[in-house]
Design a protein around this motif. Structure first.
Motif, PDB file in Angstrom:
ATOM      1  N   THR A 120      18.369  51.832  17.306  1.00 15.30           N
ATOM      2  CA  THR A 120      19.503  51.074  17.840  1.00 15.30           C
ATOM      3  C   THR A 120      20.803  51.839  17.637  1.00 15.30           C
ATOM      4  OG1 THR A 120      18.358  48.993  17.359  1.00 15.30           O
ATOM      5  CG2 THR A 120      20.740  48.900  17.706  1.00 15.30           C
ATOM      6  N   LEU A 121      20.954  52.411  16.453  1.00 21.67           N
ATOM      7  CA  LEU A 121      22.153  53.210  16.195  1.00 21.67           C
ATOM      8  C   LEU A 121      22.201  54.445  17.085  1.00 21.67           C
ATOM      9  CD1 LEU A 121      24.688  53.626  14.479  1.00 21.67           C
ATOM     10  CD2 LEU A 121      23.268  54.816  12.780  1.00 21.67           C
ATOM     11  N   ALA A 122      21.040  55.095  17.275  1.00 21.02           N
ATOM     12  CA  ALA A 122      20.991  56.265  18.155  1.00 21.02           C
ATOM     13  C   ALA A 122      21.318  55.886  19.596  1.00 21.02           C
ATOM     14  CB  ALA A 122      19.617  56.916  18.078  1.00 21.02           C
ATOM     15  N   ALA A 123      20.812  54.736  20.021  1.00 13.29           N
ATOM     16  CA  ALA A 123      21.095  54.282  21.377  1.00 13.29           C
ATOM     17  C   ALA A 123      22.582  54.002  21.556  1.00 13.29           C
ATOM     18  CB  ALA A 123      20.273  53.042  21.699  1.00 13.29           C
ATOM     19  N   GLN A 124      23.203  53.416  20.542  1.00 12.29           N
ATOM     20  CA  GLN A 124      24.642  53.135  20.622  1.00 12.29           C
ATOM     21  C   GLN A 124      25.440  54.438  20.685  1.00 12.29           C
ATOM     22  OE1 GLN A 124      25.420  50.681  17.225  1.00 12.29           O
ATOM     23  NE2 GLN A 124      24.487  48.835  18.122  1.00 12.29           N
ATOM     24  N   ARG A 125      25.057  55.402  19.852  1.00 13.60           N
ATOM     25  CA  ARG A 125      25.759  56.695  19.880  1.00 13.60           C
ATOM     26  C   ARG A 125      25.553  57.402  21.210  1.00 13.60           C
ATOM     27  NH1 ARG A 125      24.278  59.123  13.848  1.00 13.60           N
ATOM     28  NH2 ARG A 125      25.565  57.643  12.651  1.00 13.60           N
ATOM     29  N   LEU A 126      24.323  57.361  21.698  1.00 14.47           N
ATOM     30  CA  LEU A 126      24.043  58.006  22.980  1.00 14.47           C
ATOM     31  C   LEU A 126      24.795  57.312  24.111  1.00 14.47           C
ATOM     32  CD1 LEU A 126      22.512  60.173  24.514  1.00 14.47           C
ATOM     33  CD2 LEU A 126      20.573  58.603  24.691  1.00 14.47           C
ATOM     34  N   GLN A 127      24.891  56.002  24.044  1.00 16.28           N
ATOM     35  CA  GLN A 127      25.652  55.270  25.055  1.00 16.28           C
ATOM     36  C   GLN A 127      27.114  55.684  25.040  1.00 16.28           C
ATOM     37  OE1 GLN A 127      24.519  52.716  27.343  1.00 16.28           O
ATOM     38  NE2 GLN A 127      26.526  53.303  28.168  1.00 16.28           N
ATOM     39  N   ALA A 128      27.665  55.854  23.842  1.00 11.10           N
ATOM     40  CA  ALA A 128      29.061  56.295  23.742  1.00 11.10           C
ATOM     41  C   ALA A 128      29.228  57.695  24.320  1.00 11.10           C
ATOM     42  CB  ALA A 128      29.507  56.253  22.281  1.00 11.10           C
ATOM     43  N   LYS A 129      28.261  58.590  24.052  1.00 10.66           N
ATOM     44  CA  LYS A 129      28.340  59.950  24.586  1.00 10.66           C
ATOM     45  C   LYS A 129      28.210  59.950  26.108  1.00 10.66           C
ATOM     46  CE  LYS A 129      26.376  63.361  22.585  1.00 10.66           C
ATOM     47  NZ  LYS A 129      25.365  64.262  21.977  1.00 10.66           N
ATOM     48  N   VAL A 130      27.317  59.104  26.606  1.00 14.50           N
ATOM     49  CA  VAL A 130      27.133  59.033  28.057  1.00 14.50           C
ATOM     50  C   VAL A 130      28.405  58.507  28.728  1.00 14.50           C
ATOM     51  CG1 VAL A 130      25.863  57.878  29.910  1.00 14.50           C
ATOM     52  CG2 VAL A 130      24.634  58.832  27.963  1.00 14.50           C
ATOM     53  N   ASP A 131      29.016  57.494  28.125  1.00 12.17           N
ATOM     54  CA  ASP A 131      30.255  56.955  28.686  1.00 12.17           C
ATOM     55  C   ASP A 131      31.368  58.005  28.665  1.00 12.17           C
ATOM     56  OD1 ASP A 131      28.969  54.561  29.078  1.00 12.17           O
ATOM     57  OD2 ASP A 131      29.714  53.652  27.213  1.00 12.17           O
ATOM     58  N   ALA A 132      31.462  58.732  27.553  1.00 14.85           N
ATOM     59  CA  ALA A 132      32.485  59.779  27.462  1.00 14.85           C
ATOM     60  C   ALA A 132      32.209  60.892  28.473  1.00 14.85           C
ATOM     61  CB  ALA A 132      32.526  60.344  26.044  1.00 14.85           C
ATOM     62  N   PHE A 133      30.928  61.249  28.620  1.00 17.46           N
ATOM     63  CA  PHE A 133      30.580  62.289  29.595  1.00 17.46           C
ATOM     64  C   PHE A 133      30.880  61.830  31.016  1.00 17.46           C
ATOM     65  CE2 PHE A 133      27.601  64.359  32.507  1.00 17.46           C
ATOM     66  CZ  PHE A 133      27.855  65.690  32.231  1.00 17.46           C
ATOM     67  N   ARG A 134      30.635  60.552  31.305  1.00 12.13           N
ATOM     68  CA  ARG A 134      30.924  60.037  32.642  1.00 12.13           C
ATOM     69  C   ARG A 134      32.422  60.121  32.934  1.00 12.13           C
ATOM     70  NH1 ARG A 134      32.478  55.110  34.372  1.00 12.13           N
ATOM     71  NH2 ARG A 134      32.124  54.232  32.293  1.00 12.13           N
ATOM     72  N   THR A 135      33.259  59.751  31.949  1.00  8.29           N
ATOM     73  CA  THR A 135      34.706  59.838  32.144  1.00  8.29           C
ATOM     74  C   THR A 135      35.134  61.293  32.358  1.00  8.29           C
ATOM     75  OG1 THR A 135      35.016  57.895  30.745  1.00  8.29           O
ATOM     76  CG2 THR A 135      36.939  59.296  31.127  1.00  8.29           C
ATOM     77  N   LYS A 136      34.606  62.185  31.526  1.00  9.73           N
ATOM     78  CA  LYS A 136      34.953  63.605  31.669  1.00  9.73           C
ATOM     79  C   LYS A 136      34.432  64.165  32.977  1.00  9.73           C
ATOM     80  CE  LYS A 136      34.762  67.969  29.141  1.00  9.73           C
ATOM     81  NZ  LYS A 136      34.266  68.645  27.905  1.00  9.73           N
ATOM     82  N   LYS A 137      33.235  63.720  33.381  1.00 10.06           N
ATOM     83  CA  LYS A 137      32.654  64.185  34.642  1.00 10.06           C
ATOM     84  C   LYS A 137      33.544  63.809  35.823  1.00 10.06           C
ATOM     85  CE  LYS A 137      29.386  61.656  36.342  1.00 10.06           C
ATOM     86  NZ  LYS A 137      29.880  61.223  37.681  1.00 10.06           N
TER      87      LYS A 137
END
Length: 262
Positions: A120-137
């Protein structure tokens, strides 16, 4: 031979890399990377869901075993109350076996619960990274699109773009052909004037007639020049003299003819 093959392989890889670099669109690459990250996030979420399902299944089994253990304990007490020690011993023996299963399930439950928390913690961290990558993308894509548009506008103004280069080459070819046609037309006119080319229409003069016309034109000029010299040399009185001469010559027919007497 080995060196030649290595060199050919290096050349091929270099050309392939250059071709791929020209064909690659950074925006498409970013979208593809984002899609892969979403797929990975979905896998992690499915893993969390699977672990949570296993944990829930263990909890149900624990509840069932605990209920059976409580039931066996009640049965042992009733057997002792009725003086059936043998039944009480059997009930307690079964309860002890169930307690061992309960202990094992509790251990597994704790393990699954720990794994679930980690996932669950890994999924939350990965979700944050994906959201940040989407914004940067999206930021990079917008910047790239703006830079591409600015580059195309600059190339259009400077005339170095591929489209403008084709237009410039077409204009240059048209100008070259126009100059060539003008030069050809001028050369043909000169050749026709000199008589080097025959005029099939029959309107052009031959070389003899051309020379005669030139000589006759020169003679007329010479005669006019001599007449003007004579007028200037004779002065104002020369003209009446000429006129008088002309009158005398005209009066001669009026004289009475003389006849010899025989």
């Amino acid at each position: 031979m080995s060196g030649v093959m290595k060199r050919m392989g290096m050349i091929f890889r270099a050309k392939a890399n250059k071709a791929l670099d020209r064909a690659e669109d950074p925006r498409e690459t970013l979208d593809y990377s984002y899609q892969k990250q979403l797929e990975l996030l979905q896998k992690v979420r499915r893993g969390v869901a699977d672990v949570a399902t296993s944990r829930k299944r263990l909890e149900l089994q624990l509840n069932q075993l605990q209920n059976q253990s409580s039931k066996l304990e009640d049965q042992g007490r009733k057997a002792l109350a009725l003086g059936r020690e043998d039944l009480a011993r059997e009930a307690l023996s079964r309860r002890a076996a169930l307690q061992q299963q309960v202990t094992d399930l509790e251990t597994q439950h704790q393990t699954l619960q720990g794994e679930e928390e980690k996932l669950t913690l890994a999924a939350q961290r990965l979700q944050a990274k994906v959201d940040a990558f989407r914004t940067k993308k999206e930021t990079i894509k917008a910047t790239y699109t703006a830079a591409q548009a600015q580059t195309r506008i600059g190339e259009a103004f400077s005339g170095i773009s591929e489209e403008m280069g084709d237009v410039g080459m077409a204009i240059q070819r048209a100008e070259d052909k126009t100059a060539q046609l003008q030069a050809r037309a001028g050369a043909i006119d000169e050749l026709l004037a000199s008589g080097a080319l025959d005029d099939q229409s029959g309107l052009a003069k031959d070389d003899i007639q051309t020379e005669l016309d030139r000589l006759s034109g020169g003679t007329d000029v010479e005669l006019e020049l001599q007449r003007m010299k004579a007028e200037l040399a004779g002065g104002p009185e020369s003209k009446p003299a000429i006129e008088g001469g002309q009158g005398q010559s005209q009066s001669q027919p009026q004289d009475t003819p003389r006849f010899d007497k025989q």
